[in-house]
Write a protein that holds these residues in place. Structure first.
Motif, PDB file in Angstrom:
ATOM      1  N   THR A 659       0.833  -1.203   0.000  1.00  0.00           N
ATOM      2  CA  THR A 659       0.000   0.000   0.000  1.00  0.00           C
ATOM      3  C   THR A 659       0.864   1.247   0.000  1.00  0.00           C
ATOM      4  N   ARG A 660       1.892   1.274   0.816  1.00  0.00           N
ATOM      5  CA  ARG A 660       2.766   2.446   0.876  1.00  0.00           C
ATOM      6  C   ARG A 660       3.414   2.730  -0.469  1.00  0.00           C
ATOM      7  N   SER A 661       3.598   1.707  -1.270  1.00  0.00           N
ATOM      8  CA  SER A 661       4.238   1.895  -2.583  1.00  0.00           C
ATOM      9  C   SER A 661       3.261   2.449  -3.613  1.00  0.00           C
ATOM     10  N   GLY A 662       1.983   2.630  -3.226  1.00  0.00           N
ATOM     11  CA  GLY A 662       1.027   3.246  -4.147  1.00  0.00           C
ATOM     12  C   GLY A 662      -0.210   2.427  -4.417  1.00  0.00           C
ATOM     13  N   GLY A 663      -0.357   1.304  -3.732  1.00  0.00           N
ATOM     14  CA  GLY A 663      -1.514   0.453  -3.965  1.00  0.00           C
ATOM     15  C   GLY A 663      -2.779   0.960  -3.279  1.00  0.00           C
ATOM     16  N   THR A 664      -3.919   0.554  -3.814  1.00  0.00           N
ATOM     17  CA  THR A 664      -5.209   0.872  -3.208  1.00  0.00           C
ATOM     18  C   THR A 664      -5.832  -0.422  -2.704  1.00  0.00           C
ATOM     19  N   LEU A 665      -5.995  -0.522  -1.398  1.00  0.00           N
ATOM     20  CA  LEU A 665      -6.601  -1.693  -0.772  1.00  0.00           C
ATOM     21  C   LEU A 665      -8.045  -1.357  -0.413  1.00  0.00           C
ATOM     22  N   ILE A 666      -8.993  -2.119  -0.950  1.00  0.00           N
ATOM     23  CA  ILE A 666     -10.412  -1.866  -0.718  1.00  0.00           C
ATOM     24  C   ILE A 666     -10.995  -3.023   0.085  1.00  0.00           C
ATOM     25  N   GLU A 786     -11.176   6.783   3.781  1.00  0.00           N
ATOM     26  CA  GLU A 786      -9.857   6.527   3.200  1.00  0.00           C
ATOM     27  C   GLU A 786      -8.785   6.797   4.243  1.00  0.00           C
ATOM     28  N   GLN A 787      -7.906   5.841   4.423  1.00  0.00           N
ATOM     29  CA  GLN A 787      -6.712   6.041   5.240  1.00  0.00           C
ATOM     30  C   GLN A 787      -5.519   6.093   4.311  1.00  0.00           C
ATOM     31  N   PRO A 788      -4.950   7.292   4.085  1.00  0.00           N
ATOM     32  CA  PRO A 788      -3.725   7.354   3.281  1.00  0.00           C
ATOM     33  C   PRO A 788      -2.608   6.589   3.979  1.00  0.00           C
ATOM     34  N   MET A 789      -1.837   5.872   3.183  1.00  0.00           N
ATOM     35  CA  MET A 789      -0.717   5.108   3.732  1.00  0.00           C
ATOM     36  C   MET A 789       0.424   5.197   2.732  1.00  0.00           C
ATOM     37  N   GLY A 790       1.411   6.028   3.041  1.00  0.00           N
ATOM     38  CA  GLY A 790       2.481   6.257   2.085  1.00  0.00           C
ATOM     39  C   GLY A 790       1.923   6.856   0.809  1.00  0.00           C
ATOM     40  N   ASN A 791       2.226   6.242  -0.325  1.00  0.00           N
ATOM     41  CA  ASN A 791       1.710   6.703  -1.604  1.00  0.00           C
ATOM     42  C   ASN A 791       0.362   6.080  -1.964  1.00  0.00           C
ATOM     43  N   GLY A 792      -0.133   5.206  -1.096  1.00  0.00           N
ATOM     44  CA  GLY A 792      -1.376   4.508  -1.397  1.00  0.00           C
ATOM     45  C   GLY A 792      -2.464   4.783  -0.383  1.00  0.00           C
ATOM     46  N   SER A 793      -3.464   3.933  -0.388  1.00  0.00           N
ATOM     47  CA  SER A 793      -4.636   4.147   0.465  1.00  0.00           C
ATOM     48  C   SER A 793      -5.262   2.824   0.868  1.00  0.00           C
ATOM     49  N   VAL A 794      -5.851   2.840   2.063  1.00  0.00           N
ATOM     50  CA  VAL A 794      -6.740   1.763   2.485  1.00  0.00           C
ATOM     51  C   VAL A 794      -8.149   2.338   2.503  1.00  0.00           C
ATOM     52  N   ASN A 816     -15.052   4.748  -8.118  1.00  0.00           N
ATOM     53  CA  ASN A 816     -14.222   5.869  -7.663  1.00  0.00           C
ATOM     54  C   ASN A 816     -12.960   5.380  -6.975  1.00  0.00           C
ATOM     55  N   ALA A 817     -13.115   4.389  -6.106  1.00  0.00           N
ATOM     56  CA  ALA A 817     -11.960   3.866  -5.372  1.00  0.00           C
ATOM     57  C   ALA A 817     -10.938   3.249  -6.318  1.00  0.00           C
ATOM     58  N   VAL A 818     -11.411   2.579  -7.342  1.00  0.00           N
ATOM     59  CA  VAL A 818     -10.515   1.891  -8.276  1.00  0.00           C
ATOM     60  C   VAL A 818      -9.823   2.860  -9.223  1.00  0.00           C
ATOM     61  N   PHE A 819     -10.601   3.784  -9.801  1.00  0.00           N
ATOM     62  CA  PHE A 819     -10.063   4.592 -10.900  1.00  0.00           C
ATOM     63  C   PHE A 819      -9.632   6.003 -10.511  1.00  0.00           C
ATOM     64  N   LEU A 820     -10.187   6.566  -9.444  1.00  0.00           N
ATOM     65  CA  LEU A 820      -9.911   7.969  -9.132  1.00  0.00           C
ATOM     66  C   LEU A 820      -8.956   8.163  -7.963  1.00  0.00           C
ATOM     67  N   LEU A 821      -8.606   7.083  -7.273  1.00  0.00           N
ATOM     68  CA  LEU A 821      -7.616   7.201  -6.197  1.00  0.00           C
ATOM     69  C   LEU A 821      -6.315   6.548  -6.640  1.00  0.00           C
ATOM     70  N   ASN A 822      -5.248   7.294  -6.576  1.00  0.00           N
ATOM     71  CA  ASN A 822      -3.898   6.756  -6.827  1.00  0.00           C
ATOM     72  C   ASN A 822      -3.695   6.243  -8.251  1.00  0.00           C
ATOM     73  N   SER A 823      -4.686   6.432  -9.139  1.00  0.00           N
ATOM     74  CA  SER A 823      -4.549   5.867 -10.485  1.00  0.00           C
ATOM     75  C   SER A 823      -3.611   6.679 -11.362  1.00  0.00           C
ATOM     76  N   ASP A 824      -3.234   7.888 -10.915  1.00  0.00           N
ATOM     77  CA  ASP A 824      -2.306   8.699 -11.694  1.00  0.00           C
ATOM     78  C   ASP A 824      -0.860   8.303 -11.436  1.00  0.00           C
ATOM     79  N   LYS A 825      -0.670   7.392 -10.468  1.00  0.00           N
ATOM     80  CA  LYS A 825       0.697   7.002 -10.117  1.00  0.00           C
ATOM     81  C   LYS A 825       1.122   5.805 -10.951  1.00  0.00           C
ATOM     82  N   LEU A 826       2.214   5.920 -11.645  1.00  0.00           N
ATOM     83  CA  LEU A 826       2.765   4.798 -12.414  1.00  0.00           C
ATOM     84  C   LEU A 826       3.635   3.969 -11.491  1.00  0.00           C
ATOM     85  N   LYS A 827       3.295   2.695 -11.337  1.00  0.00           N
ATOM     86  CA  LYS A 827       3.991   1.852 -10.353  1.00  0.00           C
ATOM     87  C   LYS A 827       4.976   0.938 -11.064  1.00  0.00           C
TER      88      LYS A 827
END
Length: 827
Positions: A659-666, A786-794, A816-827
């Motif tokens: 998650t900290r590396s930019g992942g979105t955990l739902i 949403e709990q931000p965690m590093g570059n990602g979110s829970v 929204n959670a899938v496409f609008l959060l953290n989706s601009d980050k290239l991992k």
């Protein structure tokens, strides 16, 4: 004359000959019914054999499952009735007002549905026995009765169960409860291909089996409908009458005739010494069952429950030391099926008289439901559902109406326009309209079998008013069609974001390698205002000669209106080059499945992505999660489930690192509890004072404990939430949302994160049952955060927004959670 007499004798002899030589199911299949499970195609073979052998049995294919198994109905009656089958059908519909006419029908129409739950497999075996008995030994009942048999509603689930059982069973079968053949693995044969419970989909029609079956049901509108099931191995047989609560529209006749049917069954069970029970469970409230839906359509709808289900196999030792066999189970179901036909035949005329009376809707309190058209996608989605049930609707006229306002639960005036939808109750299916649209179903007993709130305006997110006066309206204008044009000089194309159809359009863009952006802040361009979440497709991001043509084609097939603009300079708000206008990259999505998850919840996620968003996901078994390379995925979705065996200390650290590396955990539903009160996660369980004191209460009488326990439950009740719609999780929504709360567990507001949706201090349930203790814990608790965690979110989704695929208004949260959060980050 002699020739005619000879011909008559010949015909009679031929008919007798056929009935005498017709093979029984056991003779046709080559084994005794109950000695093995019959695969679906062989069941269909037998029904087809009978229909080809006897002219008074007719088969009709009405559909196909996701796994391409055919769905059939069989019509059984006298030869005269079969010859006049379509006229009898039309005469019956004329009694309801669905078609013109004033026929007085005296033919009983009995529909028997088998195996809606695939691993409750004895009923399909019974369907063959029932067919054979009807056409050989019970033909006199067919003189005034049409019997419609659906031998298997859920062939995909049935064959999943039967194939597994045949692979693992002992020969002869092992009756020990601990034997492998009695321990069905995840996901089991109960659900269909997409792991949906088809017995909870009659009203919502989200599955292909349901849609095809409802079309046939509406074509016939039977007087009796029986749904055959199985329950736990130690329970005696259950049949009508049903338990309370009964919905208030159910007539005295419907209730009383259930009792007559039950007494007829009891006569046969008493003779054999078979155990049974009635009235104690299986109520008639939730409208999407195989007993309630027909009941609300004027039929006598019933559930019959035989002990067994996926645990029983060919035979199992019950706790009472008896061996419960498949043969016994099939015979019990055959007995109640035949008894149902018998008493229906005996009361055919009365059934028709009372059936006709049901469709007088003059006593319904609400005469019209008006739905405000603030979002055409939502209105069109609701129209599609109404069309499936053949419920009529119109458009309002300009003016005002006074009634119950769903948004604030007050009686007040409501302005209407010609775009607003009106559903009247003075139509044949007016009682079903009441059931589906009523603001709050009357609940006479808190002990229910399912959710207690489902009102469609709340489920679809449409503001509505229920009026006790008939609202003026005119014929519906139908749907609009999009016709976008290529504009090669456009700097960008703009598309709105406030419905799941917009998310499907976005998914289509991504699959076709078009790069879209979305704005985190409002703006205006060319005199039009655009809200947060609006999609912006820039020419600069899509340097391809075919860009315009490809984009227009995708927009047209998704019915999306594109607005071309010639400049990225906004009249107000952010410009298109702002850091607040973020690119949306293709998201690689993993969804957890397997024994740690609820198969139904996983199925809801799978179905949502595959059939609505039409966007690919990777299904990862929970047993494999600990050694899966998570870096391959941008989003991980955890459906409702129990993850204690999966999320140990090391796996939780692995998830936090990802998650900290930019992942979105739902996390959805009970999955959020896996992170509550854990190190590194800000979610905290909310404990009420009542719960703290509960351990000291040991004085409740034994007989009252079940009823008292419901005080801690919320059985599918609607609560109003407050939304922060400036947060991307709530883009496309207003400032309020009505949530279907499915449990009594509540969580505190996030201290380190965003409380995007929450229940405020004044929250109370709007519709449905909520236990007196559980309801106290809902105010000042989290709905979605949403709990931000590093570059990602829970992302914590406390209430399941995809529940049974019918709570349409929740689905955009997931997109929204899938496409609008953290989706601009290239991992």
């Amino acid at each position: 004359m002699k020739f005619k007499a000879f011909l008559l004798v010949l015909i009679l002899f031929t008919g007798t000959f056929f009935s005498q030589t017709l093979q029984s199911p056991s003779e046709f299949l080559g084994y005794e019914i109950g000695s093995r499970f019959t695969r679906h195609h062989r069941v269909i073979d037998y029904f087809q054999y009978v229909s080809k052998t006897l002219s008074n049995v007719k088969m009709e294919k009405y559909g196909e499952t996701n796994e391409h198994r055919p769905l059939y109905l069989s019509y059984i009656s006298s030869q005269e009735n079969i010859n006049n089958l379509d006229q009898i059908r039309k005469d019956n519909l004329s009694q309801t007002g669905i078609i013109a006419g004033n026929a007085n029908n005296n033919i009983a129409i009995v529909w028997l549905s088998y195996n809606v739950h695939g691993n409750e497999a004895s009923s399909t075996e019974a369907s063959m026995l029932t067919l054979y008995e009807l056409v050989t030994n019970k033909k006199e009942w067919l003189e005034n009765t049409i019997v419609i048999i659906d031998p298997c509603i859920n062939p995909d689930g049935r064959d999943r169960y039967v194939n597994w059982y045949n692979q693992v069973k002992s020969t002869p079968f092992n009756a020990d409860q601990n034997a492998k053949e009695h321990r069905e693995p995840w996901p089991g044969g109960r659900p269909n291909h997409y792991l949906f419970d088809l017995n909870r989909d009659w009203a919502w029609v989200t599955q292909v089996e349901s849609a095809q079956r409802i079309k046939m049901y509406n074509k016939w509108m039977p007087h009796i409908h029986v749904d055959f099931h199985e329950q736990y191995i130690n329970n005696p047989y259950y049949f009508a009458p049903a338990a309370k609560p009964f919905h208030e529209i159910i007539t005295d006749w419907q209730r009383n005739f259930q009792t007559q049917i039950g007494k007829n069954h009891a006569k046969y069970f008493d003779k054999e010494g078979w155990l049974y029970f009635t009235k104690e469970s299986f109520d008639l409230l939730y409208p999407s069952y195989g007993d309630t839906y027909p009941t609300y359509m004027g039929a006598i709808g019933m559930t019959y429950e035989q002990a067994g289900h996926g645990m029983a196999g060919l035979g199992i030792n019950t706790d009472e030391g008896e061996v419960l066999t498949l043969k016994d189970r099939a015979i019990h179901h055959m007995t109640t099926g035949l008894s149902t036909v018998e008493i229906s035949s005996q009361n055919a005329t009365k059934l028709n008289i009372e059936f006709k009376k049901f469709f007088n809707n003059s006593n319904l309190n609400y005469k019209s439901y008006v739905l405000k058209n603030d979002n055409e996608d939502k209105i069109n989605r609701l129209k599609t559902l109404l069309d499936k049930h053949e419920i009529k609707y119109e458009n309002a006229t300009n003016g005002s109406v006074k009634g119950y306002n769903y948004e604030n639960q007050k009686t007040e005036k409501f302005n209407t326009s010609t775009n607003d939808l009106v559903i009247h109750t003075n139509q044949p299916k007016g009682k079903m309209v009441k059931v589906l649209f009523e603001p709050n179903a009357k609940l006479v007993d808190s002990l229910t079998y399912d959710i207690t709130a489902w009102s469609l305006p709340y489920a679809h997110g449409i503001n509505a008013v229920a009026s006790t006066s008939k609202v003026n309206s005119s014929a519906n204008k139908g749907k609009n069609f999009m016709n976008n044009s290529i504009n090669t000089s456009a700097y960008a194309y703009i598309s709105k974001w406030n419905s799941i159809e917009d998310a499907t359009f976005l998914a289509d863009l991504l699959k076709n390698d078009i790069v879209p952006r979305f704005t985190q802040k409002a703006f205006s361009a060319d005199g039009k205002s655009y809200k947060e979440g609006t999609l912006i497709i820039l020419r600069n991001d899509n340097r391809d000669d075919s860009f315009d043509a490809k984009l227009i084609k995708i927009a047209d097939r998704n019915m999306r209106q594109l607005t071309p603009v010639s400049s990225g300079f906004s009249q107000s708000g952010v410009d298109f080059g702002s850091a607040s206008v973020k690119p949306i990259n293709k998201q690689k999505i993993a969804v957890i499945s397997g024994k740690a998850t609820s198969s139904l919840s996983f199925g809801e996620v799978w179905h949502f992505f595959e059939t609505q968003l039409k966007y690919p996901i990777t299904n990862i078994n929970s047993n494999d999660f600990s050694y899966t390379d998570l870096s391959k995925y941008d989003v991980i979705i955890m459906p409702n489930g129990y993850y204690n065996s999966v999320l140990n200390k090391s796996t939780l650290e692995k998830v936090k690192k990802w998650t900290r590396s930019g992942g979105t955990l739902i996390a959805i539903g009970n999955a959020v509890s896996s992170f509550a009160n854990k190190d590194g996660f800000s979610l905290k369980t909310k404990v009420s004072e009542d719960k703290k004191d509960e351990k000291h209460d040991n004085l409740t009488a034994f007989a009252d404990r079940e009823r008292k326990s419901v005080a801690n439950l919320i059985t599918g009740s609607i609560f109003k939430t407050t939304l922060d719609n400036t947060h991307p999780l709530a883009f496309g929504y207003g400032k309020e949302y009505f949530s279907l709360k499915l449990g009594g567990t509540s969580y505190e507001y996030l201290k380190d994160g965003y409380n995007v949706g929450y229940f405020d201090k004044n929250t109370k349930n709007v519709s449905g049952y909520a236990g007196s203790k559980a309801v106290k814990n809902v105010p000042k608790s989290l709905f979605i955060g949403e709990q931000p965690m590093g570059n990602g979110s829970v992302i914590y989704m406390v209430d399941n927004p995809l529940f049974r695929a019918f709570w349409e208004n929740g689905k955009l949260f997931v997109a929204n959670a899938v496409f609008l959060l953290n989706s601009d980050k290239l991992k």
